[in-house]
Design an enzyme around this catalytic site. Structure first.
Site, short mmCIF file in Angstrom:
data_model
loop_
_atom_site.label_atom_id
_atom_site.label_comp_id
_atom_site.label_asym_id
_atom_site.label_seq_id
_atom_site.Cartn_x
_atom_site.Cartn_y
_atom_site.Cartn_z
N LYS A 66 69.59 66.24 39.71
CA LYS A 66 70.11 66.10 38.36
C LYS A 66 70.25 67.48 37.69
O LYS A 66 71.13 67.35 36.62
CB LYS A 66 68.75 65.56 37.51
CG LYS A 66 68.43 64.09 37.88
CD LYS A 66 67.15 63.70 37.08
CE LYS A 66 66.88 62.06 37.39
NZ LYS A 66 65.73 61.49 36.76
N ASP A 102 67.77 59.14 30.54
CA ASP A 102 66.54 59.24 30.91
C ASP A 102 65.53 59.48 29.42
O ASP A 102 64.43 58.86 29.33
CB ASP A 102 65.90 60.42 31.70
CG ASP A 102 66.18 60.16 33.21
OD1 ASP A 102 65.95 59.05 33.67
OD2 ASP A 102 66.36 61.28 33.87
P1 NAP Z 1 59.87 67.22 40.67
O1 NAP Z 1 61.10 67.91 39.66
O2 NAP Z 1 59.53 67.39 42.04
O3 NAP Z 1 58.73 67.64 40.10
C1 NAP Z 1 57.37 67.28 40.38
C2 NAP Z 1 56.44 67.65 39.63
O4 NAP Z 1 55.00 67.17 40.18
C3 NAP Z 1 55.82 69.32 39.50
O5 NAP Z 1 55.74 69.48 38.16
C4 NAP Z 1 54.72 69.55 40.46
O6 NAP Z 1 54.19 70.54 40.10
C5 NAP Z 1 54.29 68.33 40.25
N1 NAP Z 1 53.37 68.06 41.38
C6 NAP Z 1 53.66 67.77 42.52
N2 NAP Z 1 52.65 67.45 43.39
C7 NAP Z 1 51.46 67.92 42.61
C8 NAP Z 1 50.08 68.24 43.02
N3 NAP Z 1 49.88 67.81 44.42
N4 NAP Z 1 49.28 68.65 42.15
C9 NAP Z 1 49.85 68.83 40.70
N5 NAP Z 1 51.00 68.83 40.55
C10 NAP Z 1 51.77 68.53 41.52
O7 NAP Z 1 59.88 65.56 40.17
P2 NAP Z 1 60.59 64.83 39.20
O8 NAP Z 1 61.75 64.28 39.34
O9 NAP Z 1 60.01 65.53 37.80
O10 NAP Z 1 59.43 63.21 39.29
C11 NAP Z 1 58.18 63.33 38.79
C12 NAP Z 1 57.55 61.96 38.95
O11 NAP Z 1 58.28 61.37 38.06
C13 NAP Z 1 57.97 61.34 40.31
O12 NAP Z 1 56.87 60.36 40.52
C14 NAP Z 1 59.01 60.21 39.98
O13 NAP Z 1 59.07 59.20 40.83
C15 NAP Z 1 58.85 60.02 38.61
N6 NAP Z 1 60.07 59.65 37.77
C16 NAP Z 1 60.07 58.38 37.19
C17 NAP Z 1 61.14 58.20 36.43
C18 NAP Z 1 61.19 56.86 35.80
O14 NAP Z 1 62.30 56.49 35.39
N7 NAP Z 1 60.29 56.09 35.64
C19 NAP Z 1 62.22 59.02 36.43
C20 NAP Z 1 62.23 60.30 37.05
C21 NAP Z 1 61.06 60.54 37.67
P3 NAP Z 1 54.78 72.18 40.74
O15 NAP Z 1 55.77 72.72 40.06
O16 NAP Z 1 53.43 72.92 40.62
O17 NAP Z 1 55.08 71.94 42.29
#
Ligand code: NAP
Length: 285
Positions: A66, A102
């Site tokens: 993205k 989004d």
């Molecule tokens: P991303 O950019 O990889 O960010 C992941 C986030 O999760 C970071 O803030 C990370 O923290 C945190 N995290 C991961 N493992 C963790 C742990 N063990 N303990 C605490 N924090 C943790 O991913 P993203 O694109 O933002 O997506 C995040 C979630 O949103 C996913 O589950 C995705 O499927 C969902 N999502 C849903 C939609 C929808 O349309 N419903 C759209 C987009 C995303 P750190 O910075 O400390 O690593």
């Protein structure tokens, strides 16, 4: 009007987007195709050139593309500029135009599913990754009173706050701050939104992004962007506390609707929306 569309991401095999777009195309009687393409970040530029050569009309982007798509775009709409992320690209005469659906997808989901909005609310976002960016802009667009961003890696929360301040005119440090997971703000928040991947399948049984369930209370709105499982541990605790809950599916649904509307340059009406939801029931909802 018909055309070929795709979702670019990595990994991509569990994506629900192809089924979602198949349902939208069927109900709108549009002869479009939509496929998921697994593309590594280092191949994004060359693969995008390849798919443009096939005559593709547009594509969605998911993790981890993205932000890295931005240098290849001709222009960005104002929402994707404010978010610093693009999830929808329209191809016109081989040029790429970026959008972010989004942001409005999340706002629409909250409005339609919970009858709530962000105006004057105190909100805590858990996470500072790609999804958190869009949710933060949705909350700011919706004129929230206070937005606190809390992330495991605190410097990423700080960086997101700085980005939001620099790219969203009129937003001040009185409104948006970074905070620690134990901060009292979380227990008093009107709205908590989990934008971390904690609680997502296959680690859905034992993980939740808040240390204790006492942060949750009656009347609070608790959203989890995760849709697999449909009820995370966080949402279950929140429901037990009589909070209003919403999982990630409505956002996924509405961002797809808005992307389709950009590509096809027409609105999907309420009757069609109801039919799409009905078609998806049992399939992926
Ligand atoms: P991303 O950019 O990889 O960010 C992941 C986030 O999760 C970071 O803030 C990370 O923290 C945190 N995290 C991961 N493992 C963790 C742990 N063990 N303990 C605490 N924090 C943790 O991913 P993203 O694109 O933002 O997506 C995040 C979630 O949103 C996913 O589950 C995705 O499927 C969902 N999502 C849903 C939609 C929808 O349309 N419903 C759209 C987009 C995303 P750190 O910075 O400390 O690593």
């Amino acid at each position: 009007m018909s055309g070929a569309y795709a979702l670019l991401g990595h990994p991509i095999e569990h994506s629900l987007s192809p089924k979602l777009h198949d349902a939208i195309n069927k109900i709108t009687q549009t002869d479009n195709t939509y496929v998921a393409l697994d593309i590594l970040p280092e191949n994004l530029e060359s693969e995008v050139k390849n798919i443009i050569a096939t005559g593709i009309k547009g594509f969605n982007l998911t993790m981890p593309h993205k932000q890295i798509i931005i240098p290849f775009l001709e222009s960005l709409d104002s929402i994707s500029k404010r978010t610093g992320a693009v999830n929808t690209v329209k191809v016109i005469n081989d040029k790429l135009y970026g959008f972010n659906t989004d942001v409005n997808g999340f706002s629409e989901a909250v409005k339609k599913e919970t009858n709530r909005d962000f105006k004057n609310e105190t909100i805590v976002i858990l996470g500072a990754g790609g999804a958190a960016r869009a949710i933060a802009v949705a909350c700011l667009e919706g004129k929230c009173k206070k937005l606190s961003i809390c992330n495991r890696t605190s410097n990423k929360a700080d960086a997101l706050v700085e980005f939001l301040l620099s790219s969203n005119p009129g937003v001040s440090r009185n409104t948006v701050v970074a905070c620690d997971i134990n901060n009292a703000r979380i227990s008093t928040a009107d709205i908590i939104i989990n934008c971390t991947s904690l609680g997502m399948s296959p680690n859905s049984n034992d993980e939740m992004p808040l240390p204790i369930d006492t942060f949750l209370h009656e009347g609070q709105l608790v959203c989890d962007l995760i849709y697999n499982p449909s009820e995370t541990k966080l949402l279950k605790f929140a429901r037990d506390k009589k909070a209003v809950v919403m999982n990630g599916f409505p956002m996924l649904f509405w961002q797809a609707i808005f992307a389709w509307q950009i590509w096809n340059e027409r609105e999907i009406n309420e009757t069609e929306i109801d039919k799409i939801k009905k078609l998806l029931k049992g399939q992926i909802i």
